[in-house]
Enzyme design. Structure first.
Site, short mmCIF file in Angstrom:
data_model
loop_
_atom_site.label_atom_id
_atom_site.label_comp_id
_atom_site.label_asym_id
_atom_site.label_seq_id
_atom_site.Cartn_x
_atom_site.Cartn_y
_atom_site.Cartn_z
N HIS A 43 0.84 -1.20 0.00
CA HIS A 43 0.00 0.00 0.00
C HIS A 43 0.87 1.24 0.00
O HIS A 43 2.10 1.15 0.18
CB HIS A 43 -0.97 0.00 1.18
N HIS A 93 1.38 3.83 1.97
CA HIS A 93 1.85 4.54 3.15
C HIS A 93 3.38 4.53 3.11
O HIS A 93 3.99 3.52 2.75
CB HIS A 93 1.31 3.90 4.43
N ASP A 116 5.94 4.22 5.01
CA ASP A 116 6.82 3.24 5.63
C ASP A 116 6.83 1.90 4.89
O ASP A 116 7.51 0.97 5.30
CB ASP A 116 6.46 3.03 7.11
N HIS A 117 6.10 1.86 3.76
CA HIS A 117 6.08 0.63 2.96
C HIS A 117 6.59 0.84 1.54
O HIS A 117 6.79 -0.15 0.82
CB HIS A 117 4.67 0.05 2.93
N ASP A 171 -0.37 -3.88 6.06
CA ASP A 171 -1.02 -3.56 7.33
C ASP A 171 -2.51 -3.89 7.22
O ASP A 171 -3.10 -3.74 6.16
CB ASP A 171 -0.86 -2.09 7.64
N HIS A 177 5.94 -5.65 12.15
CA HIS A 177 5.32 -4.33 12.09
C HIS A 177 4.99 -3.81 13.49
O HIS A 177 3.91 -3.30 13.77
CB HIS A 177 4.05 -4.35 11.24
#
EC number: 3.1.26.11
Length: 301
Positions: A60, A62, A64-65, A210, A268
């Site tokens: 996705h 976001h 941090d990914h 997530d 995570h």
């Protein structure tokens, strides 16, 4: 099947932890899953050859990914890469990356293929002779997929003693490995089970990060060998997990139990916790086979 954790902590990178990124080696394929900041540095630290990575899966959008993706793509070019690179991720990822490449005049030396995802149903996004990859729709604040990696069944193993006893010509060996029976010159049919052994059972790996607690994933990951599932919080922060659409270690373990997976890997983690062993302790109250991901840790299954 080997899993190398490059980063497995939530939100922001720190000097001692990295955001989500991992490498899965399966059937001699090497897949990069998510690409948080610092991924290319972690690849170097873990001695993973850049040239072996031809497929990158982004869950996705976001930061941090995927904030490490443009740097990784750029470094591949600076190193003179010529092999095609395929990127699978949510719709919009092509626009984000190509804008950065265009404005910095940093076009790649290799072909870059984007496979943008929009479906909210599970779908096959990659398949070759040995591996198949499907999406696992997740429940998060933006459009998010997990990924299911499955080995295809291999050939049966030739029973050398049996084929010699029946005096079967070598030209039939491949047919036997493929599961076929053999008819002798006198018309006798020798069933495959007498001429071969079962292949090594194919392995499977599910990546779920997530997501909030989401039982809809259970049929998609049922009986997998290894499940990586986010566990951002402990049960004491269950209300916060619900608000942010993340999971607790106990919820991750509950999914593993209901899906009858063989092994659960937690990751995570929120950086509010100083000791990640408490995640394992909490999960093991629900599900017995729990491993803790940590930066630089590798698992062989």
């Amino acid at each position: 099947m080997k899993l190398t954790i490059l980063g497995c902590y939530a939100a922001t990178p720190r000097t001692i932890t990295n955001p989500t990124s991992q490498v899965l080696e399966i059937k001699n394929r090497m897949f990069l899953i998510d690409c948080g900041e610092g991924t290319q540095v972690q690849l170097r630290k873990n001695k993973i050859k850049f040239s072996k990575i031809n497929h990158i899966f982004i869950s996705h959008l976001h930061g941090d990914h995927f904030f490490g993706l443009i740097g990784t793509i750029s470094t591949f070019a600076l190193l003179g890469r010529t092999t095609d690179l395929h990127i699978y991720g949510p719709k919009g990822i092509k626009e984000i990356i190509t804008l950065q490449l265009r404005l910095s005049n940093s076009w790649t030396t290799y072909e870059l293929f984007f496979h943008e995802l929009e479906s909210k149903e599970s779908e096959i996004i990659f398949e070759d002779q040995k591996v198949i990859v499907k999406t696992i729709p997740l429940k998060h604040r933006v459009y998010t997929n997990g990924f299911l990696f499955q080995e295809k069944p291999g050939d049966r193993k030739l029973n050398v003693d049996a084929v010699q006893n029946y005096n079967i010509d070598t030209c039939y060996y491949q047919k036997i490995k493929g599961g076929g029976n053999v008819t002798l010159e006198d018309g006798t049919i020798i069933e495959n089970e007498k001429l071969s052994f079962d292949p090594i059972p194919p392995m499977s790996y599910a990546f779920c990060s997530d997501t909030g607690y989401h039982e809809a994933v259970i049929p998609l990951i049922e009986n997998v060998d290894v499940l990586y599932h986010e566990s951002t919080f402990l049960d004491s922060e269950e209300s916060l997990a619900g608000k942010t659409l993340h999971c607790t270690a106990k919820e991750a373990a509950t999914i593993a139990l209901k899906a009858n997976v063989k092994q659960l890997v937690l990751g995570h983690y929120s950086t509010r916790y100083g000791d990640i062993t408490v995640f394992k302790e909490e999960a093991e109250t629900i599900f017995p086979n729990v491993l803790l991901a940590d930066d630089g840790r590798s698992f062989e299954f």
